[in-house]
Design a protein around this motif. Structure first.
Motif, short mmCIF file in Angstrom:
data_model
loop_
_atom_site.label_atom_id
_atom_site.label_comp_id
_atom_site.label_asym_id
_atom_site.label_seq_id
_atom_site.Cartn_x
_atom_site.Cartn_y
_atom_site.Cartn_z
N VAL B 4 -1.85 -13.60 9.71
CA VAL B 4 -2.53 -12.39 9.27
C VAL B 4 -3.98 -12.48 9.70
O VAL B 4 -4.65 -13.47 9.40
CB VAL B 4 -2.43 -12.23 7.74
N THR B 5 -4.45 -11.48 10.41
CA THR B 5 -5.84 -11.47 10.86
C THR B 5 -6.60 -10.35 10.17
O THR B 5 -6.01 -9.30 9.83
CB THR B 5 -5.93 -11.29 12.38
N GLN B 6 -7.91 -10.57 9.98
CA GLN B 6 -8.76 -9.56 9.36
C GLN B 6 -10.06 -9.46 10.13
O GLN B 6 -10.62 -10.47 10.55
CB GLN B 6 -9.07 -9.91 7.89
N CYS B 23 -6.82 -5.04 8.84
CA CYS B 23 -5.91 -6.17 8.67
C CYS B 23 -4.71 -5.96 9.58
O CYS B 23 -4.19 -4.83 9.71
CB CYS B 23 -5.45 -6.26 7.21
N GLU B 24 -4.25 -7.02 10.22
CA GLU B 24 -3.06 -6.95 11.07
C GLU B 24 -2.20 -8.17 10.80
O GLU B 24 -2.71 -9.29 10.75
CB GLU B 24 -3.45 -6.89 12.55
N GLN B 25 -0.90 -7.94 10.61
CA GLN B 25 -0.01 -9.07 10.40
C GLN B 25 0.96 -9.19 11.58
O GLN B 25 1.48 -8.20 12.08
CB GLN B 25 0.73 -8.95 9.05
N MET B 32 2.41 -4.95 2.67
CA MET B 32 1.04 -5.41 2.86
C MET B 32 0.23 -5.08 1.60
O MET B 32 0.55 -4.13 0.88
CB MET B 32 0.40 -4.77 4.10
N SER B 72 2.50 -3.07 10.37
CA SER B 72 1.73 -4.22 10.86
C SER B 72 0.24 -4.09 10.61
O SER B 72 -0.49 -5.06 10.75
CB SER B 72 1.95 -4.42 12.36
N CYS B 91 -6.49 -9.54 2.60
CA CYS B 91 -5.26 -8.84 2.95
C CYS B 91 -4.11 -9.86 2.91
O CYS B 91 -4.31 -11.05 3.24
CB CYS B 91 -5.39 -8.25 4.34
N SER B 93 0.47 -10.21 3.39
CA SER B 93 1.71 -9.54 3.75
C SER B 93 2.89 -10.36 3.26
O SER B 93 2.77 -11.56 2.97
CB SER B 93 1.79 -9.34 5.27
N GLN B 105 3.75 -14.21 -0.40
CA GLN B 105 2.68 -13.48 0.26
C GLN B 105 1.78 -14.44 1.01
O GLN B 105 1.41 -15.50 0.50
CB GLN B 105 1.87 -12.68 -0.76
N GLY B 108 -4.63 -13.32 4.87
CA GLY B 108 -5.55 -13.41 5.99
C GLY B 108 -6.80 -14.17 5.57
O GLY B 108 -6.93 -14.56 4.40
#
Lengths: 114, 116
Positions: B4-6, B23-25, B32, B72, B91, B93, B105, B108
């Protein structure tokens, strides 16, 4: 209001000893229980999850769950200085197929003394 | 990218600014979450999205506006914040349904927000 209680510490344990972290929760309908480790300035990292009464072991970590007493614990064997962190207990409600947010305790600050 | 990136990792904004957290997973998850972590308080759930649909708003003020265009990506739009909104915004996911329905869970790295 769901609540998760943890002793904030600090809990100081000698290197090589067993560290014991405890958590109680208020919602009897809770189904899933998690322990996260959080180093200072970092985000929480999932280290253990447990769903059934009893013990679950993973390497040096053992999670224990007692739903009747609404109690979850984490044991860390052979404690290392790298285990020094804040340990967060988190609880999830009944999973009716939908996603639920977690309810977190304030965390226990663990210090492993070399 | 994995996990998970933020972005951004750090943000300083004035009370009249408008900014967005992203946020991207990369885990193939379908749920999310946004959480807020303030000093000396437990992690607080803000919003839950399940298959892009918002399923929970944990009494969050309207100056925080979430958006989930697909499973995502998750955004948190910020406007007219207060200094007490300064915190670490996390964040997370998870994968719901099937054999893995226990909602593990994964977080990020967070965005450290300072409101001046």
């Amino acid at each position: 209001q769901k609540e998760v209680e943890q002793n904030s510490g600090p809990l100081s344990v000698p290197e090589g000893a067993i560290a014991s972290l405890n958590c109680t929760y208020s919602d009897r309908g809770s189904q899933s229980f998690f322990w996260y480790r959080q180093y200072s300035g970092k985000s929480p990292e999932l280290i253990m999850s447990i769903y059934s009464n009893g013990d679950k072991e993973d390497g040096r970590f053992t999670a224990q769950l007692n739903k009747a007493s609404q109690y979850v614990s984490l044991l860390i064997r052979d404690s290392q200085p790298s285990d020094s962190a804040t340990y967060l207990c988190a609880v999830n409600g009944p999973t009716g197929g939908g996603a639920d947010g977690l309810t977190f305790g304030k965390g226990t600050h663990l210090i492993i003394q070399p | 990218e994995t996990g998970v990136t933020q972005t951004p990792r750090h943000l300083v904004m004035g009370m009249t600014n408008k900014k967005s957290l992203k946020c991207e997973q990369h885990l193939g998850h379908n749920a999310m979450y946004w959480y807020k972590q303030s000093a000396k308080k437990p992690l607080e759930l803000m919003f839950v999205y399940n298959f892009k649909e918002q399923t929970e708003n944990n009494s969050v003020p309207s100056r925080f506006s979430p958006e989930c265009p697909n499973s995502s990506h998750l955004f948190l739009h910020l406007h007219t914040l207060q200094p007490e909104d300064s915190a670490l915004y996390l964040c997370a996911s998870s994968l719901m349904g099937g054999l893995s329905s226990y909602n593990e869970q994964f977080f990020g790295p967070g965005t450290r927000l300072t409101v001046l």
